[in-house]
Write a protein that holds these residues in place. Structure first.
Motif, mmCIF file in Angstrom:
data_model
loop_
_atom_site.group_PDB
_atom_site.id
_atom_site.type_symbol
_atom_site.label_atom_id
_atom_site.label_comp_id
_atom_site.label_asym_id
_atom_site.label_seq_id
_atom_site.Cartn_x
_atom_site.Cartn_y
_atom_site.Cartn_z
ATOM 1 N N SER A 1 0.787 -1.127 -0.005
ATOM 2 C CA SER A 1 -0.041 0.051 -0.004
ATOM 3 C C SER A 1 0.889 1.352 -0.119
ATOM 4 N N ALA A 2 1.965 1.012 0.651
ATOM 5 C CA ALA A 2 2.871 2.415 0.614
ATOM 6 C C ALA A 2 3.506 2.708 -0.860
ATOM 7 N N LEU A 3 3.333 1.882 -1.587
ATOM 8 C CA LEU A 3 3.883 2.102 -2.964
ATOM 9 C C LEU A 3 2.653 2.254 -3.931
ATOM 10 N N GLY A 4 1.477 2.172 -3.337
ATOM 11 C CA GLY A 4 0.271 2.282 -4.205
ATOM 12 C C GLY A 4 -0.183 1.038 -4.800
ATOM 13 N N GLY A 5 0.222 -0.151 -4.349
ATOM 14 C CA GLY A 5 0.060 -1.496 -4.775
ATOM 15 C C GLY A 5 -1.015 -2.052 -4.079
ATOM 16 N N THR A 6 -1.148 -3.360 -4.358
ATOM 17 C CA THR A 6 -1.959 -4.204 -3.543
ATOM 18 C C THR A 6 -1.479 -5.724 -3.304
ATOM 19 N N LEU A 7 -2.146 -6.197 -2.111
ATOM 20 C CA LEU A 7 -1.688 -7.403 -1.988
ATOM 21 C C LEU A 7 -2.766 -8.288 -1.484
ATOM 22 N N THR A 8 -2.884 -9.650 -1.866
ATOM 23 C CA THR A 8 -3.944 -10.506 -1.546
ATOM 24 C C THR A 8 -3.296 -11.829 -0.820
ATOM 25 N N ALA A 9 -3.798 -12.323 0.095
ATOM 26 C CA ALA A 9 -3.559 -13.476 0.779
ATOM 27 C C ALA A 9 -4.685 -14.317 0.814
ATOM 28 N N THR A 10 -4.696 -15.501 0.137
ATOM 29 C CA THR A 10 -5.793 -16.467 0.153
ATOM 30 C C THR A 10 -5.483 -17.922 -0.019
ATOM 31 N N ARG A 11 -6.418 -18.672 0.386
ATOM 32 C CA ARG A 11 -6.219 -20.156 0.405
ATOM 33 C C ARG A 11 -6.173 -20.376 -1.334
ATOM 34 N N HIS A 12 -5.401 -21.436 -1.630
ATOM 35 C CA HIS A 12 -5.150 -21.736 -2.971
ATOM 36 C C HIS A 12 -5.086 -23.268 -2.915
ATOM 37 N N GLY A 13 -6.328 -24.115 -3.103
ATOM 38 C CA GLY A 13 -6.273 -25.464 -3.264
ATOM 39 C C GLY A 13 -6.241 -25.887 -1.580
ATOM 40 N N ARG A 14 -5.148 -26.693 -1.461
ATOM 41 C CA ARG A 14 -4.757 -27.183 -0.007
ATOM 42 C C ARG A 14 -3.735 -26.298 0.308
ATOM 43 N N GLY A 15 -3.387 -25.485 -0.230
ATOM 44 C CA GLY A 15 -2.083 -24.670 0.199
ATOM 45 C C GLY A 15 -2.664 -23.067 0.232
ATOM 46 N N PHE A 16 -1.682 -22.207 -0.038
ATOM 47 C CA PHE A 16 -1.885 -20.903 0.296
ATOM 48 C C PHE A 16 -1.152 -20.003 -0.833
ATOM 49 N N ARG A 17 -1.734 -18.869 -1.178
ATOM 50 C CA ARG A 17 -1.203 -18.042 -2.413
ATOM 51 C C ARG A 17 -1.007 -16.626 -1.684
ATOM 52 N N VAL A 18 -0.098 -16.011 -1.799
ATOM 53 C CA VAL A 18 0.375 -14.555 -1.711
ATOM 54 C C VAL A 18 0.937 -13.679 -3.005
ATOM 55 N N GLU A 19 -0.108 -12.858 -3.258
ATOM 56 C CA GLU A 19 0.111 -12.124 -4.527
ATOM 57 C C GLU A 19 0.313 -10.697 -4.209
ATOM 58 N N ALA A 20 1.330 -10.030 -4.559
ATOM 59 C CA ALA A 20 1.262 -8.743 -4.657
ATOM 60 C C ALA A 20 1.553 -7.939 -5.840
ATOM 61 N N ARG A 21 1.057 -6.778 -6.091
ATOM 62 C CA ARG A 21 1.187 -6.089 -7.289
ATOM 63 C C ARG A 21 1.588 -4.810 -7.192
ATOM 64 N N LEU A 22 2.914 -4.357 -7.425
ATOM 65 C CA LEU A 22 3.711 -3.340 -6.990
ATOM 66 C C LEU A 22 3.870 -2.410 -8.317
ATOM 67 N N PRO A 23 3.228 -1.308 -8.317
ATOM 68 C CA PRO A 23 3.323 -0.399 -9.611
ATOM 69 C C PRO A 23 4.536 0.189 -9.764
ATOM 70 N N ILE A 24 5.327 0.240 -11.151
ATOM 71 C CA ILE A 24 6.485 0.684 -11.414
ATOM 72 C C ILE A 24 6.272 1.971 -11.952
ATOM 73 N N PRO A 25 6.950 3.108 -11.503
ATOM 74 C CA PRO A 25 6.750 4.335 -11.787
ATOM 75 C C PRO A 25 7.575 4.423 -13.335
ATOM 76 N N GLU A 26 6.721 5.300 -14.196
ATOM 77 C CA GLU A 26 7.329 5.303 -15.602
ATOM 78 C C GLU A 26 8.520 6.347 -15.401
ATOM 79 N N ALA A 27 9.552 5.972 -16.315
ATOM 80 C CA ALA A 27 10.855 6.866 -16.161
ATOM 81 C C ALA A 27 10.319 7.862 -17.392
ATOM 82 N N PRO A 28 10.883 9.253 -17.034
ATOM 83 C CA PRO A 28 10.508 10.296 -17.817
ATOM 84 C C PRO A 28 11.184 10.132 -19.160
ATOM 85 N N ARG A 29 10.538 10.237 -20.171
ATOM 86 C CA ARG A 29 10.984 10.012 -21.649
ATOM 87 C C ARG A 29 11.369 11.370 -22.026
ATOM 88 N N PRO A 30 12.374 11.226 -23.193
ATOM 89 C CA PRO A 30 12.844 12.454 -23.579
ATOM 90 C C PRO A 30 11.838 13.220 -24.564
#
Length: 441
Positions: free
Chosen positions: A359-388
């Motif tokens: 959240s500090a980077l403006g992204g999201t994180l989900t942590a849920t069960r996946h089958g008999r296991g567990f899944r953690v998925e984070a999406r972190l935005p990448i700032p766009e580099a300034p283009r010439p």
């Protein structure tokens, strides 16, 4: 507040006193004999009043209101007693400027208005030679208004400077708080991962030391390496307190291979997308999220197979950690299985901490069960580099297109008669434009 004035505070009163004294003595030479003025020569009382204003400037910084009132009153008494006009008004101008610039407007402005009213009333009705010249009155008003405007400008600039200083101080405190929070998160991740790993491996060693001493030795070796790693990482995190140390921890996705090797889990790593350098905060957050997710697998599902996916998207980095669940003693899988050497260490702040990082980077994180296991998925935005800024492309020169090859028409051209009037003669060449042809030998 200083008990004694600074040398700089004494220099201005000294200069003002010398200037007022010399200037007044020079002015009275002609003012005491001028028929339109008839001013009184200086005496000890006049000299004392003349020097009272500069003496009041000594405390202008510590007591600006007192300094202004003394300087203005002594000057008005000096003028009312008929002494010569001159630079006696310098001290009240300086004192009023300091009082108004220091923010004492409720006192400074009324005193300044009373001073102007006194000058107008005195010159019109009480001077030795009264003057009803409105030009003189307007000139005095303009000069005193100019002094007031300069004082207000100084006050506004001082308030803006103070506000900017307060803003910078608050920004420094905020940055310090963020650095402390970052260090706390780093220490939590380092300690949670390595101590959890040490706990799991120690439980495994105790479980296997009697029947499989060789495997117990491997677990003890892992404990030794993990304790060394935790000391190294803690030293790296705490080194930011030194002035010559880098201001950011060194953890990043480039250390994932070492992290996977320390966990002892069967991890299948997959990298998709265009791999490229990431901003330090994104790189560090991705590493810490993967570390915390692997730590949770080690604590809650030791021995489970893990899939680690890094997806370098055009606008975001996706970190996905999926485990197959705990293996129970019958060989089944699932986090609800029975006891294992790395028994559950209890609840913690792992998932909330990972979510705060994302959240500090403006992204999201989900942590849920996946089958008999567990899944953690984070999406972190990448700032766009300034283009010439692209330059405007130049248009290539146009190539003349060839004329179409059409056959001539079969019909004859119209037969127009020639005009009867003679054609105009061609202009003759002037001597400047006509040159003889060179003769060939």
């Amino acid at each position: 507040m200083r008990a004694t004035p600074r040398p700089a505070d004494l220099l201005l009163p000294l200069v003002a006193g010398v200037f007022q004294g010399v200037g007044t003595y020079a002015a009275q030479r002609w003012q005491i004999h001028a028929p339109d003025l008839l001013r009184t020569p200086l005496d000890p009382l006049g000299l004392a009043l003349l020097l009272t204003g500069p003496l009041a400037l000594v405390v202008r910084r510590r007591h600006p209101v007192f300094s202004m009132i003394v300087a203005v009153d002594s000057t008005m008494i000096f003028v009312a007693l008929g002494y010569s006009y001159g630079p006696v008004f310098l001290s009240p101008v300086i004192a009023f400027h300091h009082a108004a610039a220091a923010g004492h407007r409720r006192v400074a402005w009324p005193v300044w208005a009373l001073a102007y009213a006194f000058i107008v009333v005195y010159t019109v009705g009480f001077a030795p030679v009264p003057s009803r010249d409105w030009f003189h009155t307007l000139t005095v008003a303009a000069l005193m208004g100019l002094v007031a405007a300069v004082a207000e400008f100084s006050r506004t600039r001082g308030e803006r400077r103070a506000e900017r200083a307060r803003t910078e101080e608050e920004e420094l405190r905020r940055q310090a708080s963020e650095e402390r929070l970052t260090m706390a998160q780093e220490l939590h991740d380092v300690l949670a991962h390595n101590i959890s790993l040490i706990h799991v491996q120690a439980s495994t060693a105790l479980h296997l030391i009697d029947e499989h001493p060789g495997q117990a030795r491997t677990a003890l070796t892992t404990i030794k390496q993990a304790s060394k790693d935790v000391l190294t990482e803690m030293r790296s995190v705490l080194s930011v307190l030194r002035d010559d140390a880098p201001r950011s921890p060194t953890a990043g996705l480039g250390l994932l291979d070492d992290l996977i090797g320390r966990t002892g889990l069967p991890v299948e790593r997959e990298v998709t997308g265009q791999v490229r350098p990431l901003p330090p905060e994104v790189d560090r957050a991705g590493y810490r999220i993967a570390q915390e997710a692997l730590t949770n697998v080690t604590r809650h599902a030791p021995g489970a197979s893990v899939g680690l996916v890094l997806d370098y998207g055009p606008r975001a980095l996706t970190v996905r950690v999926t485990d197959s669940g705990r293996k129970d003693r019958e060989g089944g899988e699932g986090r609800e299985g029975g006891e294992a050497p790395g028994e559950n260490l209890g609840g913690g702040n792992g998932i909330p901490g990972m979510r705060e990082r994302a959240s500090a980077l403006g992204g999201t994180l989900t942590a849920t069960r996946h089958g008999r296991g567990f899944r953690v998925e984070a999406r972190l935005p990448i700032p766009e580099a300034p283009r010439p800024t692209p330059e405007t492309p130049r248009r290539p020169p146009e190539t003349p297109r060839p004329l179409p090859d059409h056959p001539l028409p079969d019909h004859p051209l119209p037969d127009h008669p020639l005009p009867d009037h003679p054609l105009p003669e061609a202009p003759r060449s002037t001597p400047e434009t006509s040159r003889p042809l060179p003769e060939t030998p």
